[in-house]
Design a protein around this motif. Sequence first.
Motif, short mmCIF file in Angstrom:
data_model
loop_
_atom_site.label_atom_id
_atom_site.label_comp_id
_atom_site.label_asym_id
_atom_site.label_seq_id
_atom_site.Cartn_x
_atom_site.Cartn_y
_atom_site.Cartn_z
N TYR A 87 0.80 -1.19 0.28
CA TYR A 87 -0.01 0.00 -0.21
C TYR A 87 0.92 1.03 -0.26
O TYR A 87 1.81 1.45 0.90
CB TYR A 87 -0.77 0.02 1.22
N LEU A 88 0.71 2.15 -0.90
CA LEU A 88 1.40 3.24 -1.20
C LEU A 88 0.66 4.55 -0.92
O LEU A 88 -0.51 4.59 -1.32
CB LEU A 88 1.72 3.45 -2.76
N CYS A 89 1.16 5.32 -0.06
CA CYS A 89 0.56 6.68 0.06
C CYS A 89 1.09 7.70 -0.87
O CYS A 89 2.27 7.47 -1.07
CB CYS A 89 0.49 7.24 1.46
N ALA A 90 0.25 8.51 -1.63
CA ALA A 90 0.87 9.65 -2.32
C ALA A 90 0.32 10.92 -2.02
O ALA A 90 -0.90 11.07 -1.68
CB ALA A 90 0.36 9.22 -3.89
N MET A 91 0.91 11.98 -2.62
CA MET A 91 0.21 13.24 -2.37
C MET A 91 0.64 14.42 -3.46
O MET A 91 1.75 14.11 -4.01
CB MET A 91 0.54 13.80 -0.87
N SER A 92 0.20 15.43 -3.33
CA SER A 92 0.47 16.33 -4.32
C SER A 92 0.11 17.76 -4.12
O SER A 92 -0.95 17.93 -2.92
CB SER A 92 -0.10 16.02 -5.65
N ASP A 93 0.83 18.97 -4.40
CA ASP A 93 0.29 20.19 -4.01
C ASP A 93 -0.34 20.98 -5.13
O ASP A 93 -0.62 22.12 -5.05
CB ASP A 93 1.46 20.93 -3.66
N LEU A 94 -0.44 20.04 -6.50
CA LEU A 94 -1.28 20.82 -7.66
C LEU A 94 -0.96 22.40 -7.97
O LEU A 94 -1.42 23.29 -8.15
CB LEU A 94 -2.78 20.59 -7.48
N ILE A 95 0.55 22.55 -7.98
CA ILE A 95 0.94 23.64 -8.80
C ILE A 95 0.79 23.69 -10.14
O ILE A 95 0.84 22.72 -10.85
CB ILE A 95 2.44 23.83 -8.51
N LYS A 96 -0.02 24.64 -10.58
CA LYS A 96 -0.86 24.53 -11.96
C LYS A 96 0.21 23.75 -13.12
O LYS A 96 0.12 23.01 -13.64
CB LYS A 96 -1.27 25.72 -12.30
N ALA A 97 1.31 24.68 -13.19
CA ALA A 97 2.52 24.14 -14.17
C ALA A 97 2.78 22.68 -14.05
O ALA A 97 3.20 22.07 -15.08
CB ALA A 97 3.70 25.05 -14.13
N ALA A 98 2.74 22.18 -12.87
CA ALA A 98 3.34 20.82 -12.61
C ALA A 98 2.19 19.64 -12.88
O ALA A 98 2.47 18.44 -12.56
CB ALA A 98 3.99 20.88 -11.46
N GLY A 99 1.09 20.25 -13.08
CA GLY A 99 -0.04 19.38 -13.47
C GLY A 99 -0.36 18.68 -11.88
O GLY A 99 -0.24 19.24 -10.77
N ASN A 100 -0.39 17.38 -11.94
CA ASN A 100 -0.90 16.57 -10.59
C ASN A 100 0.41 15.73 -10.24
O ASN A 100 0.21 14.34 -10.02
CB ASN A 100 -1.91 15.74 -10.71
N LYS A 101 1.74 16.11 -10.48
CA LYS A 101 2.81 15.13 -9.84
C LYS A 101 2.62 14.68 -8.65
O LYS A 101 2.29 15.35 -7.53
CB LYS A 101 4.05 16.21 -10.00
N LEU A 102 2.77 13.51 -8.40
CA LEU A 102 2.59 12.84 -7.12
C LEU A 102 3.99 12.47 -6.55
O LEU A 102 4.97 12.01 -7.08
CB LEU A 102 1.89 11.50 -7.19
N THR A 103 4.02 12.45 -5.21
CA THR A 103 5.00 12.36 -4.26
C THR A 103 4.51 11.19 -3.63
O THR A 103 3.46 11.33 -2.65
CB THR A 103 5.59 13.26 -3.27
N PHE A 104 5.34 10.01 -3.64
CA PHE A 104 4.83 8.90 -2.92
C PHE A 104 5.68 8.35 -1.83
O PHE A 104 6.89 8.70 -1.54
CB PHE A 104 5.10 7.60 -3.94
N GLY A 105 5.09 7.65 -0.62
CA GLY A 105 5.87 7.02 0.33
C GLY A 105 6.32 5.65 -0.22
O GLY A 105 6.01 5.41 -1.21
N GLY A 106 7.26 5.21 0.47
CA GLY A 106 8.00 4.08 0.24
C GLY A 106 7.17 2.52 -0.14
O GLY A 106 7.45 1.60 -0.49
N GLY A 107 5.80 2.69 0.67
CA GLY A 107 5.03 1.66 0.74
C GLY A 107 5.13 0.74 1.91
O GLY A 107 6.19 0.54 2.50
N THR A 108 4.02 0.22 2.19
CA THR A 108 3.92 -0.67 3.36
C THR A 108 3.34 -2.09 2.70
O THR A 108 2.26 -2.11 2.32
CB THR A 108 2.97 -0.30 4.54
N ARG A 109 4.25 -3.28 3.01
CA ARG A 109 3.73 -4.61 2.55
C ARG A 109 2.72 -5.00 3.78
O ARG A 109 3.10 -5.09 4.84
CB ARG A 109 4.67 -5.45 2.34
#
Lengths: 114, 113
Positions: A87-109
Amino acid sequence: QKEVEQDPGPLSVPEGAIVSLNCTYSNSAFQYFMWYRQYSRKGPELLMYTYSSGNKEDGRFTAQVDKSSKYISLFIRDSQPSDSATYLCAMSDLIKAAGNKLTFGGGTRVLVKP
Amino acid sequence: GAGVSQSPSNKVTEKGKDVELRCDPISGHTALYWYRQSLGQGLEFLIYFQGNSAPDKSGLPSDRFSAERTGGSVSTLTIQRTQQEDSAVYLCASSRGSYNEQFFGPGTRLTVL
């Protein structure tokens, strides 16, 4: 230190138990928060998508966001062996020029044992 | 309808060779993203396309990496003079608009010997 921290696990639970997952983050600009599920050798699949603080429920899944603490959670009720995945968490700050670039956590198995 | 598809599913190459990875987004999706997933670094953003333009290339690790998108659809990620540290799973995602949920493809597993 990474922008998004997530315990790698593995998290092992018996079938029927509640799975509790969480991520912490450092960038206060993050506004959109997502949880993805990834099975081995597959692409991530979106489970939950929330905006700002609060709770969101969808079937057996509940997502919580606490922006004041920079902490997000995912709860899976009545867990099934088929929930065994990363399971991966992901988040974004939606800066307009950057679209919806996601920053992910490393994941939990997660392993759900019958 | 069909999801995001990527080809090849697996690619083994020798150090120094060039490789091309292909992504076919969901029909009608205007935004397309490339990410890389490796054991040490997790899942990292590489580049974002809106239509055929790439407003954000900030995640490309070096000038050996390039990508293009044609016809607002198919995208190709090219890695020149591959190095062993390029070994990873390369994932493509598309979304209906820039701010909609992203749907991921199955990825291309690249191994550089």
